[in-house]
Scaffold this motif. Sequence first.
Motif, short mmCIF file in Angstrom:
data_model
loop_
_atom_site.label_atom_id
_atom_site.label_comp_id
_atom_site.label_asym_id
_atom_site.label_seq_id
_atom_site.Cartn_x
_atom_site.Cartn_y
_atom_site.Cartn_z
N ARG A 24 0.77 -1.19 0.14
CA ARG A 24 -0.02 0.06 -0.03
C ARG A 24 0.86 1.21 -0.05
O ARG A 24 2.05 1.36 0.80
CB ARG A 24 -1.18 0.01 1.31
CG ARG A 24 -1.81 -1.10 1.35
CD ARG A 24 -2.63 -0.93 2.67
NE ARG A 24 -3.41 -2.30 3.05
CZ ARG A 24 -4.06 -2.60 3.84
NH1 ARG A 24 -3.88 -1.79 4.94
NH2 ARG A 24 -4.81 -3.68 3.96
N ALA A 25 0.65 2.30 -0.78
CA ALA A 25 1.19 3.64 -0.91
C ALA A 25 0.37 4.42 0.14
O ALA A 25 -0.60 4.94 -0.08
CB ALA A 25 1.11 4.04 -2.27
N ARG A 69 6.13 4.80 -2.86
CA ARG A 69 5.96 6.07 -2.19
C ARG A 69 4.87 6.96 -3.39
O ARG A 69 4.66 6.56 -4.49
CB ARG A 69 6.87 7.31 -2.48
CG ARG A 69 7.55 7.60 -3.73
CD ARG A 69 8.99 8.27 -3.56
NE ARG A 69 9.61 8.43 -4.96
CZ ARG A 69 9.03 9.43 -5.87
NH1 ARG A 69 8.44 10.43 -5.51
NH2 ARG A 69 9.95 9.51 -6.98
N ARG A 70 3.97 7.68 -2.74
CA ARG A 70 2.67 8.38 -3.22
C ARG A 70 3.30 9.57 -3.82
O ARG A 70 3.71 10.36 -2.99
CB ARG A 70 1.44 8.38 -2.45
CG ARG A 70 0.26 8.75 -3.21
CD ARG A 70 -0.88 8.51 -2.07
NE ARG A 70 -1.27 7.28 -1.91
CZ ARG A 70 -2.15 6.59 -2.60
NH1 ARG A 70 -2.70 7.14 -3.65
NH2 ARG A 70 -2.30 5.24 -2.10
N HIS A 86 0.05 9.78 -8.44
CA HIS A 86 0.68 8.74 -8.87
C HIS A 86 0.98 7.99 -7.41
O HIS A 86 1.49 8.49 -6.60
CB HIS A 86 1.81 9.04 -9.68
CG HIS A 86 1.30 9.81 -10.93
ND1 HIS A 86 1.26 11.05 -11.22
CD2 HIS A 86 0.77 9.22 -12.23
CE1 HIS A 86 0.81 11.48 -12.62
NE2 HIS A 86 0.47 10.38 -13.07
N VAL A 87 1.67 6.45 -7.74
CA VAL A 87 2.34 5.79 -6.87
C VAL A 87 3.69 5.65 -7.67
O VAL A 87 3.62 5.11 -9.08
CB VAL A 87 1.65 4.80 -6.51
CG1 VAL A 87 2.55 3.56 -5.58
CG2 VAL A 87 0.27 4.93 -5.58
N VAL A 88 4.66 5.84 -7.17
CA VAL A 88 5.99 5.69 -7.73
C VAL A 88 7.00 4.52 -7.15
O VAL A 88 6.93 4.34 -5.88
CB VAL A 88 6.77 7.04 -7.85
CG1 VAL A 88 8.26 6.66 -8.19
CG2 VAL A 88 6.00 8.09 -8.15
N TRP A 89 7.27 3.57 -7.94
CA TRP A 89 8.33 2.79 -7.28
C TRP A 89 9.50 3.13 -7.81
O TRP A 89 9.73 3.09 -9.11
CB TRP A 89 7.89 1.33 -7.94
CG TRP A 89 6.81 0.61 -7.19
CD1 TRP A 89 5.90 1.02 -6.44
CD2 TRP A 89 6.41 -0.83 -7.69
NE1 TRP A 89 4.97 0.25 -6.07
CE2 TRP A 89 5.28 -1.07 -6.79
CE3 TRP A 89 6.78 -1.81 -8.46
CZ2 TRP A 89 4.53 -2.41 -6.82
CZ3 TRP A 89 6.21 -3.02 -8.60
CH2 TRP A 89 5.26 -3.48 -7.59
#
Length: 597
Positions: A422-423, A450-451, A455-458
């Motif tokens: 979960r972000a 991270r959020r 967006h959610v970023v990997w």
Amino acid sequence: MSAPDERETLATSLYAHVLALRAAAPDAPLPPGGLPLPRGARPPRDGAPGPRAREAWPAVTTLVRSALADADPVRAALALERELSAAGIRDRHVYAAVAALPPPEEARDRARALARALTRTGTTVTAVAAGLGLLVPLGEPEDVPYLRALGLLEGLGDRAARALAPLDRKAAAVAWLVRERSDALRPLVDALVRGDEQAARALLTGLSTTPRDLGRRQARYIAEAVGLTALLRDGPGLLVPAFGLLARMSEGPEAEIRAYDEALTLYETVADRARELPPLLGHRARLVTLVQELDSGDARLLPWPPGRRRAVLTALLTAVGEPENLSDPAASADWRRAEWVHRTARHLAAVTTAVEAGGRRAGAAGVPPTSRLRIEVAVGDLGEPTGVETRLLVDGRPLVPSVFGSGVGEPPETVLLNGALRAGPQPTEVRLAEAICTEGCCGALYVTVRRDGPHVVWDGWRRPGAPPGLPQAPAYRFDADAYDREVSRAERDLGWAWPARRTAWLIAEGLRERPGILARWGLRRGWISTDFHRPDVTVITFLGPPLRPDGTPDAEAATRQFLRHLPDDGRPPRERAAEALRRLAEEDPRRHPEPGE
């Protein structure tokens, strides 16, 4: 042996030694590991350990470059052999250093001539190893007979195979197999060395390809050595062993299928004929495994032409059929395995249909939506030692095999059921995969989640302990709403979890919520899951000191691991977990040790 005899033995090249042994007994089986080296082939060390790799590499590089300066390759080879022996450098360091040394463009012909002199006239393993290292990038078809002969010697098979691989994959595979010490495989290896194709084919029909009997790499070498795809096309009776070898190459972590040059042809041929397989549960289970690997494993990364992977996957699913005896556990000892076949095939068919429909069925139970991220829980064949891993696909590509290689995805309990993916408002680092041997040995794969607004970023990838040369993992940016939906769907979907696995999760959850249960006894929670070989058995492990004879903890003793095995008795997982937690709360679990503790 007298001094003159010893000098004569030392004067015999390793290549001539192989020819003499084979001429004396052309049909004799090879000893396990290969033909013995002649006396003196490994120079005595006088008890000295020899230089370590980091000191050996620059020394070997200097010696080889000096040898390349001599226009006479035979003289240069003799001098290099003397200098390597005098330096006491181990042959493995010599080979590794030379194989990593690209010869200058202007010296390629001279380097090739030196390599040939070393491999054809060298009398020590170190000299021949140097020649084999030079031939890895420089070998030509005329070198194949010499490399094949040297590959029969103990300790040289793998090095000869690497030089053979770009020239003759079949001969390279035989050289790899020469090292094989398995009694079950020795007759097949001997037939391949003799070039007896009829005997090799007969032995192939009786080959066991189960994980207990055959490794993934062994399966690939056998397929290459026998020319499997051509045999399967040209003759009857080989569908079952070909199917078994394909399944073994494709299965699980450290899959070998992408290293097999004819993987696409073999997949297509097996898929076209899969309905000819005998209707046995074991065959159906391996068909499901092949489909699972095509869907989310290494096999998906093969260079499939557009639409062909889907066609192969569909043909294999069709051949699975409907396993019998699913309704009556007493009717079959393999009832649990049959249930796994049915459940997994049904899920994979639903996923395939959803993708083909462009995501119109997104949201149906167990069916992921079409988006950049897809999460799959892959359960291995319950008829074999079973693993469960979380597979992550980004833009249709399996992430772990793409950027980590031999790792296995983390189990869902550590990345899904605890909310790790979960972000949230703060960046969190998540371990996505671990090398099959453990992180401390060959590494692991980490990412920071991270959020970032919508967006959610990997990003922030880490691969501590992983081997060099792996592809660089990019930063991935996901639509936050689509990402949250997919993670939520995967967390809710427990269709993969059989009763013993659910029981294990509920026990682990209960111990997290009530840490005082084990703390009361001075114990810490270990891993809680199902038995690797017996999936219907829940295993609880905990750590702490053993008990003294009077029943009190021995604080001075080393910490030990204790186990509890809970076989599935048919009751609901929640009821079984509640009972296990109650017993742990009421009684020190060390008071009734299990066998082997």
